[in-house]
Each structure stands twice: as structure tokens, then as C-alpha cells.
Design a protein around this motif. Structure first.
Motif, PDB file in Angstrom:
ATOM      1  N   ARG A 102      66.918  47.040  66.453  1.00 43.94           N
ATOM      2  CA  ARG A 102      65.677  46.372  66.860  1.00 43.94           C
ATOM      3  C   ARG A 102      64.867  45.965  65.634  1.00 43.94           C
ATOM      4  O   ARG A 102      64.217  44.926  65.628  1.00 43.94           O
ATOM      5  CB  ARG A 102      64.862  47.290  67.767  1.00 43.94           C
ATOM      6  CG  ARG A 102      65.434  47.357  69.189  1.00 43.94           C
ATOM      7  CD  ARG A 102      64.716  48.395  70.024  1.00 43.94           C
ATOM      8  NE  ARG A 102      63.321  48.123  70.202  1.00 43.94           N
ATOM      9  CZ  ARG A 102      62.749  47.755  71.364  1.00 43.94           C
ATOM     10  NH1 ARG A 102      63.487  47.598  72.437  1.00 43.94           N
ATOM     11  NH2 ARG A 102      61.454  47.553  71.457  1.00 43.94           N
ATOM     12  N   THR A 103      64.917  46.788  64.587  1.00 45.10           N
ATOM     13  CA  THR A 103      64.227  46.430  63.336  1.00 45.10           C
ATOM     14  C   THR A 103      64.792  45.121  62.783  1.00 45.10           C
ATOM     15  O   THR A 103      64.035  44.218  62.391  1.00 45.10           O
ATOM     16  CB  THR A 103      64.383  47.561  62.296  1.00 45.10           C
ATOM     17  OG1 THR A 103      63.726  48.736  62.796  1.00 45.10           O
ATOM     18  CG2 THR A 103      63.781  47.174  60.955  1.00 45.10           C
ATOM     19  N   ARG A 174      62.992  66.110  62.189  1.00 42.90           N
ATOM     20  CA  ARG A 174      62.801  64.984  63.108  1.00 42.90           C
ATOM     21  C   ARG A 174      63.694  65.145  64.336  1.00 42.90           C
ATOM     22  O   ARG A 174      64.141  64.169  64.926  1.00 42.90           O
ATOM     23  CB  ARG A 174      63.079  63.649  62.408  1.00 42.90           C
ATOM     24  CG  ARG A 174      62.047  63.279  61.354  1.00 42.90           C
ATOM     25  CD  ARG A 174      62.186  61.825  60.918  1.00 42.90           C
ATOM     26  NE  ARG A 174      60.936  61.107  61.033  1.00 42.90           N
ATOM     27  CZ  ARG A 174      60.761  59.813  60.738  1.00 42.90           C
ATOM     28  NH1 ARG A 174      61.783  59.097  60.336  1.00 42.90           N
ATOM     29  NH2 ARG A 174      59.592  59.246  60.873  1.00 42.90           N
ATOM     30  N   ASP A 196      72.599  53.699  65.817  1.00 45.09           N
ATOM     31  CA  ASP A 196      72.271  52.628  64.882  1.00 45.09           C
ATOM     32  C   ASP A 196      71.309  53.137  63.802  1.00 45.09           C
ATOM     33  O   ASP A 196      70.930  54.319  63.796  1.00 45.09           O
ATOM     34  CB  ASP A 196      71.774  51.371  65.621  1.00 45.09           C
ATOM     35  CG  ASP A 196      70.361  51.499  66.161  1.00 45.09           C
ATOM     36  OD1 ASP A 196      69.696  52.525  65.929  1.00 45.09           O
ATOM     37  OD2 ASP A 196      69.914  50.541  66.825  1.00 45.09           O
ATOM     38  N   ASP A 198      68.178  52.463  63.197  1.00 47.16           N
ATOM     39  CA  ASP A 198      66.858  52.895  63.684  1.00 47.16           C
ATOM     40  C   ASP A 198      66.921  54.336  64.171  1.00 47.16           C
ATOM     41  O   ASP A 198      66.044  55.158  63.850  1.00 47.16           O
ATOM     42  CB  ASP A 198      66.382  52.005  64.837  1.00 47.16           C
ATOM     43  CG  ASP A 198      65.870  50.647  64.365  1.00 47.16           C
ATOM     44  OD1 ASP A 198      65.547  50.512  63.169  1.00 47.16           O
ATOM     45  OD2 ASP A 198      65.797  49.725  65.203  1.00 47.16           O
ATOM     46  N   GLU A 199      67.947  54.622  64.966  1.00 48.13           N
ATOM     47  CA  GLU A 199      68.079  55.978  65.510  1.00 48.13           C
ATOM     48  C   GLU A 199      68.338  56.990  64.399  1.00 48.13           C
ATOM     49  O   GLU A 199      67.775  58.093  64.400  1.00 48.13           O
ATOM     50  CB  GLU A 199      69.202  56.008  66.553  1.00 48.13           C
ATOM     51  CG  GLU A 199      68.838  55.217  67.804  1.00 48.13           C
ATOM     52  CD  GLU A 199      70.003  54.962  68.731  1.00 48.13           C
ATOM     53  OE1 GLU A 199      69.806  55.012  69.945  1.00 48.13           O
ATOM     54  OE2 GLU A 199      71.123  54.675  68.247  1.00 48.13           O
ATOM     55  N   ASN A 201      67.485  56.767  61.189  1.00 51.22           N
ATOM     56  CA  ASN A 201      66.298  56.959  60.355  1.00 51.22           C
ATOM     57  C   ASN A 201      65.187  57.688  61.108  1.00 51.22           C
ATOM     58  O   ASN A 201      64.474  58.513  60.535  1.00 51.22           O
ATOM     59  CB  ASN A 201      65.799  55.615  59.835  1.00 51.22           C
ATOM     60  CG  ASN A 201      66.778  54.998  58.849  1.00 51.22           C
ATOM     61  OD1 ASN A 201      67.541  55.710  58.193  1.00 51.22           O
ATOM     62  ND2 ASN A 201      66.786  53.677  58.755  1.00 51.22           N
ATOM     63  N   ALA A 202      65.057  57.394  62.395  1.00 55.40           N
ATOM     64  CA  ALA A 202      64.030  58.063  63.199  1.00 55.40           C
ATOM     65  C   ALA A 202      64.317  59.551  63.341  1.00 55.40           C
ATOM     66  O   ALA A 202      63.399  60.363  63.412  1.00 55.40           O
ATOM     67  CB  ALA A 202      63.940  57.420  64.582  1.00 55.40           C
TER      68      ALA A 202
ATOM     69  N   THR B 103      63.582  53.233  56.818  1.00 56.11           N
ATOM     70  CA  THR B 103      64.211  51.913  56.676  1.00 56.11           C
ATOM     71  C   THR B 103      63.575  51.148  55.516  1.00 56.11           C
ATOM     72  O   THR B 103      64.280  50.573  54.673  1.00 56.11           O
ATOM     73  CB  THR B 103      64.077  51.112  57.987  1.00 56.11           C
ATOM     74  OG1 THR B 103      64.793  51.795  59.021  1.00 56.11           O
ATOM     75  CG2 THR B 103      64.617  49.698  57.843  1.00 56.11           C
ATOM     76  N   ASP B 196      56.214  56.079  63.617  1.00 56.64           N
ATOM     77  CA  ASP B 196      56.470  54.946  62.724  1.00 56.64           C
ATOM     78  C   ASP B 196      57.417  53.946  63.404  1.00 56.64           C
ATOM     79  O   ASP B 196      57.845  54.145  64.541  1.00 56.64           O
ATOM     80  CB  ASP B 196      56.943  55.411  61.335  1.00 56.64           C
ATOM     81  CG  ASP B 196      58.375  55.909  61.312  1.00 56.64           C
ATOM     82  OD1 ASP B 196      59.065  55.853  62.346  1.00 56.64           O
ATOM     83  OD2 ASP B 196      58.816  56.367  60.233  1.00 56.64           O
ATOM     84  N   ASP B 198      60.505  53.092  62.755  1.00 54.23           N
ATOM     85  CA  ASP B 198      61.858  53.589  63.041  1.00 54.23           C
ATOM     86  C   ASP B 198      61.867  54.353  64.363  1.00 54.23           C
ATOM     87  O   ASP B 198      62.763  54.163  65.198  1.00 54.23           O
ATOM     88  CB  ASP B 198      62.345  54.532  61.925  1.00 54.23           C
ATOM     89  CG  ASP B 198      62.780  53.783  60.673  1.00 54.23           C
ATOM     90  OD1 ASP B 198      63.046  52.567  60.765  1.00 54.23           O
ATOM     91  OD2 ASP B 198      62.847  54.427  59.609  1.00 54.23           O
ATOM     92  N   GLU B 199      60.879  55.226  64.520  1.00 47.57           N
ATOM     93  CA  GLU B 199      60.820  56.029  65.751  1.00 47.57           C
ATOM     94  C   GLU B 199      60.565  55.139  66.963  1.00 47.57           C
ATOM     95  O   GLU B 199      61.173  55.331  68.030  1.00 47.57           O
ATOM     96  CB  GLU B 199      59.738  57.101  65.614  1.00 47.57           C
ATOM     97  CG  GLU B 199      60.115  58.161  64.588  1.00 47.57           C
ATOM     98  CD  GLU B 199      58.968  59.071  64.191  1.00 47.57           C
ATOM     99  OE1 GLU B 199      59.214  60.271  64.005  1.00 47.57           O
ATOM    100  OE2 GLU B 199      57.824  58.582  64.033  1.00 47.57           O
ATOM    101  N   ASN B 201      61.302  51.902  67.349  1.00 49.84           N
ATOM    102  CA  ASN B 201      62.474  51.079  67.651  1.00 49.84           C
ATOM    103  C   ASN B 201      63.628  51.917  68.185  1.00 49.84           C
ATOM    104  O   ASN B 201      64.354  51.488  69.083  1.00 49.84           O
ATOM    105  CB  ASN B 201      62.898  50.300  66.408  1.00 49.84           C
ATOM    106  CG  ASN B 201      61.865  49.258  66.031  1.00 49.84           C
ATOM    107  OD1 ASN B 201      61.108  48.784  66.875  1.00 49.84           O
ATOM    108  ND2 ASN B 201      61.808  48.907  64.759  1.00 49.84           N
ATOM    109  N   ALA B 202      63.803  53.118  67.638  1.00 52.63           N
ATOM    110  CA  ALA B 202      64.881  53.995  68.110  1.00 52.63           C
ATOM    111  C   ALA B 202      64.639  54.425  69.548  1.00 52.63           C
ATOM    112  O   ALA B 202      65.589  54.621  70.312  1.00 52.63           O
ATOM    113  CB  ALA B 202      64.999  55.223  67.217  1.00 52.63           C
TER     114      ALA B 202
END
Lengths: 215, 215
Positions: A102-103, A174, A196, A198-199, A201-202, B103, B196, B198-199, B201-202
Motif C-alpha cells: 500500500r505504501t 511490535r 509484504d 508494510d507488514e 516493517n509494522a 520504510t 505510523d 507502516d502500521e 498500511n499493514a
């Protein structure tokens, strides 16, 4: 029969099955595989992007049997931005599929719907540019839904079946849980939890980190 | 006294407190606020970046009382990349603090540690560039740990206290739970779950989406 007795019997039968001796053990966890943005190409699109009669060059094998990262990359051109050096994954597919986060979508100006691989109907398109030409996709851009690859023996060990949606426990600062994780069972699959960037990094996850299934 | 009786008494006392009549109700959920990358600046750094005697210009108020997005932006320059148009948030702070996602960090070539706001010791630095000059930070780049702002009345309603770490339930196809969410209670705070990009979007979350606390 009492539930506890049934569970004991199932547990002993499972433990005695020969194909389970070498299968991943459920208690050892599932290794994470982080999927960066990438593209799967049809034969026709490979020719348009890289030239007539062109064949992809393998750079390295991926964990899933038969899958590989190619040396080739393409450029994605969206209405709001460009992403260069997007890796092509082989082998050739029947339909071209672009997997972005999504980013990435915000940067490109495309909203990728959350989809299981191969489910492309109604997804948006994008312009893909290679060294010998460009393809204007009318669909095929998705945000791949998280999923776990495994062989049948691992599915037995984890007591799940192809097509199940499960919840995965994420460790660490996290940490938390991810719901709606698709189970995909196939002889060519190796145990791996695909998410992905995003997931990843989150959740503070990186390749090879271990997660577990929630009961 | 029995646990059930205690819970009934606490519930009735809470319901009768006047300050709770206008407070957010726990069952209504907590609105999400997505924090894009931004920077808080010290007075000295504002002068270096924007000129001697310069004062920030308010663009719009944020939900937290006294906080605002300024019209000013800066450029972050890391060893691997640059991010332009990074929003300055006011008011002025004692110490400059850069909040980016993981990211963003990959693009800049900086690994932001996961920190609560204000906890900057040992965090990496970066070069910040404004229209009148540049500042080389020796520390201050963090990935802000997710947290929930609320007033004391809301804390009573949610039965949490400042400094608690709670688990938040995320709805939807990318749902699940986020552990280790810091509760921050202050008279100037308004109910908001800060995550944030990342969170967001994830988890498929956007500003104003509602989440709930897990019991």
C-alpha cells in the motif's frame, strides 16, 4: 469419547506417521519471508518488455520450489510516481501480476486491492516499462494477502488444511496477531509465512524470524 | 467480597461520575490517527534552518490540544537517500525529534529505533536541510512507538492508567491485534490511537477508523 482422549489419540497417531518425521514441527515456528514489490510476467509481456524470443535469466532460487528471482527488472509508472528496479520473478505465468505494498501504491498513485495471488479481476492496471518496450496493463496490480506456504506433511503437523484462514502470533516489541492468514498447501511449497514490506516493517519482522499459529 | 460484586460496584460508581458523562465511552472505540513522517524542532534549529528570529507558521491545528502542523517543511538527507517535504509540527520543543517509519529508514539509510516520544538517547542522527541552512543532528531519529492519547476521564472509562501498555484489536481483512500500545493520559490529550504509516498500511487503517481495547 472424551475430548481429551480424542486429542491424545490424534496426537499419538500424528507422531507415528512417517511423513511427519521430517516435516516441520509446529512448535518450532514458521519462518517469515518478506516479499518486496515484484512482478510476474506472461510470455507475451516478456517479449514486449525485453525483446522477441527473450527468456528470463535466473539470479537465485527462492525457497518455494521452482520459483526464482530473475536478473531482470522493470520500471512501474503510475499516475503519481515511478518505481525503478522492480524485480521480475520466474517462471513465466499465464497472466502478468504486479505485487506492491500500500505504501508503494501511494507513491505510484494506484490503490492495490488486497488479493490472494491469481485473483486479479477488477484490480487496477499500470504501465510497465522494460529495456525494449512498455506494456499498459488494464489489470493485475494487487497487494498480496498474507499467506503461509507448506507441504501436506506440515499441514498435518499444524493441523490445518489448504484454504484455511488462520491467526498468526507475532513476537517482539511490535508484536500482536495477524488474522486472516491463508494456508496454501502444495508438494512444491516449503514452510514460509509470506508478508509484504508494510507488514514486515509494522511488525518489526525480517526474513527468517519465527512466528507461531494461534490455536 | 466476590469478584463479580466488586465489578458491579465499580461499574455503577464509574457510571455515576459526572466527568464521565461527556467522556468517550469505551464501547464506542478509539479513532485512529496516522502519523506521517514529521519533525519537531528546537528554537535553535528553527533559526538555523529558517533564519534568525524566525517563528513557525501554523497551517492547521492537530487533534491534540496545542499541537499543530506548520506550513514549514524540511528535507531529510540520509546516507542512502533524501526525503523532501517533511512536515514541521509545532510548537517548538526542547529537543529536535525526527519521526520516520522503518520504510522511510530503508530509503534514507537510517535505522530508526522504536521509541516513545522524547526518549532519544542513543538514537541515530541525520542531516536536516531548510531554506536558510542545515543542521547535522547527532541523535533524534526515531520510529515512534504506537500509543493512545486520552484525558483522565477517558482513562477512567477505559479502566487504564498513564504508562500502561495495552493490546488493541484491529478490525477488517488485515485485522488482528497490536500489543505494547502505550497509554498516555494528559488534560490536553484527546482520544486518539497514533500509529505510523507502516502500521496503518499493514493493518489497512486510515484516519478516523475505530479500534477497540482488548480486555
Amino acid at each position: 469419547m472424551e475430548q481429551k482422549l480424542i486429542e491424545q489419540i490424534v496426537s499419538r497417531v500424528l507422531a507415528s506417521l512417517p511423513e511427519l518425521q521430517q516435516a516441520p514441527k509446529a512448535e518450532q515456528g514458521i519462518p517469515v519471508g518478506v516479499s518486496n514489490r515484484h512482478i510476474h510476467l506472461s510470455a507475451g509481456h516478456i517479449e514486449t518488455l525485453f525483446g522477441s524470443g527473450y527468456a528470463l535469466t535466473k539470479d537465485k532460487d527462492l525457497k518455494q520450489v521452482g520459483e526464482y528471482a530473475a536478473k531482470e527488472t522493470v520500471t512501474l509508472v503510475g499516475p503519481k510516481g515511478i518505481i525503478r528496479n522492480v524485480r521480475v520473478l520466474g517462471p513465466v505465468r499465464a497472466f502478468t501480476q504486479v505485487e506492491i505494498s500500500r505504501t508503494d501504491g501511494f507513491g505510484l498513485g494506484v490503490v492495490p486491492p488486497l488479493r490472494d495471488s491469481g485473483n486479479l479481476d477488477g484490480s487496477p492496471g499500470i504501465v510497465v516499462v522494460g529495456p525494449k518496450g512498455a506494456v499498459t496493463l488494464t489489470q493485475g496490480v494487487i497487494c498480496a494477502a498474507r499467506h503461509i506456504h507448506m507441504e501436506a506433511a506440515a499441514a498435518l503437523a499444524f493441523q490445518v488444511a489448504d484454504g484455511d484462514r488462520v491467526t498468526v502470533k507475532i513476537p517482539g516489541p511490535r508484536g500482536g496477531t495477524f488474522d486472516n492468514v491463508l494456508i496454501r498447501v502444495n508438494p512444491d511449497f516449503r514452510l514460509e509465512f509470506h508478508i509484504d514490506t508494510d507488514e514486515a516493517n509494522a511488525a518489526g519482522l525480517t526474513n527468517g524470524d519465527l512466528v507461531t499459529l494461534c490455536k
